[in-house]
Design an enzyme around this catalytic site. Sequence first.
Site, PDB file in Angstrom:
ATOM      1  CG  ASP A  73      27.920 115.862  89.192  1.00  0.00           C
ATOM      2  OD1 ASP A  73      27.159 115.910  90.177  1.00  0.00           O
ATOM      3  OD2 ASP A  73      27.606 115.311  88.115  1.00  0.00           O
ATOM      4  CG  ASN A 101      21.601 127.248  95.418  1.00  0.00           C
ATOM      5  OD1 ASN A 101      20.420 127.541  95.543  1.00  0.00           O
ATOM      6  ND2 ASN A 101      22.264 127.476  94.277  1.00  0.00           N
ATOM      7  CE1 TYR A 172      13.694 121.838  93.673  1.00  0.00           C
ATOM      8  CE2 TYR A 172      11.463 122.246  94.456  1.00  0.00           C
ATOM      9  CZ  TYR A 172      12.776 122.637  94.344  1.00  0.00           C
ATOM     10  OH  TYR A 172      13.179 123.829  94.896  1.00  0.00           O
ATOM     11  CE  LYS A 176      15.622 121.657  96.759  1.00  0.00           C
ATOM     12  NZ  LYS A 176      16.995 122.166  97.035  1.00  0.00           N
TER      13      LYS A 176
END
Length: 266
Positions: A73, A101, A172, A176
């Site tokens: 993890d 990724n 999200y 990013k």
Amino acid sequence: MTTATAAEAQQTAPAISDQVVLVTGGARGLGRAITEAFLREGARVVIGYNASRQAAEELAAAHPGRVVAVQADVRDRAQVEALVAAAKAAFGAPLATVVNNALVDFSFNGDGRSHAHEITYDEFSQQFSGTVEGAINVVQAALADFAELGSGRVVNVGTNLFQNPVVPYHDYTAAKAALLSLTRTFAADLGPRGIRVNMVSGGLLRTTDASAATPEAVFDAIAEGTPLRSVTTPAEFADAVLFFASPWARSATGQNLVIDGGLVKD
């Protein structure tokens, strides 16, 4: 490392075929395409996986001696340290490239995501933990290997939703965006050590597990909006990752390369 030594390391960075590469989340979807691209070019690949044990072990079995699959993890620093140690033990060589990724606990379902009037900071925090904390853990764990090699490459996976926020992926996209900032600040800080840190950003890909339920009409509409009249595939995206891992990118760092058929501009 002196500036002169760092410059020498940039000129003598290994070819992809000589590299040991870590791909987090490398067993499924885009991660699998990235793994397969490195294998095609002759690299040895360490697949970091969290829940996709079967897919990871199938890839390892299909490429004996060239792939090792290790559960970790990325949010847990001790597990990431063990992942890097397992890579070194398996291949007897330091990591040359790491690809961040891994995506933790996120569903690409625009209709199911929280909108601005209801999203909580806990949702942001979960994505920051997987995306930003995960990347920090991986990069820091790889630094000793990069020092041994005399150079290193970090490739972070981003998104074009900064420029084209067509779905309410608030948590999200924010994570990013922070990863892009980290890409550029780490590039500046680690550059004197011969370590290059870059990002490859895409949009909807045709097709991954995440986009499998996307109607063909949506793909077609996106394609019509691009100069290339096509939706980027995972393999095409993976080729851009290869560029940043290659000696051809020896003078590139702190960059964000958007791979989406020309849909948006950085």
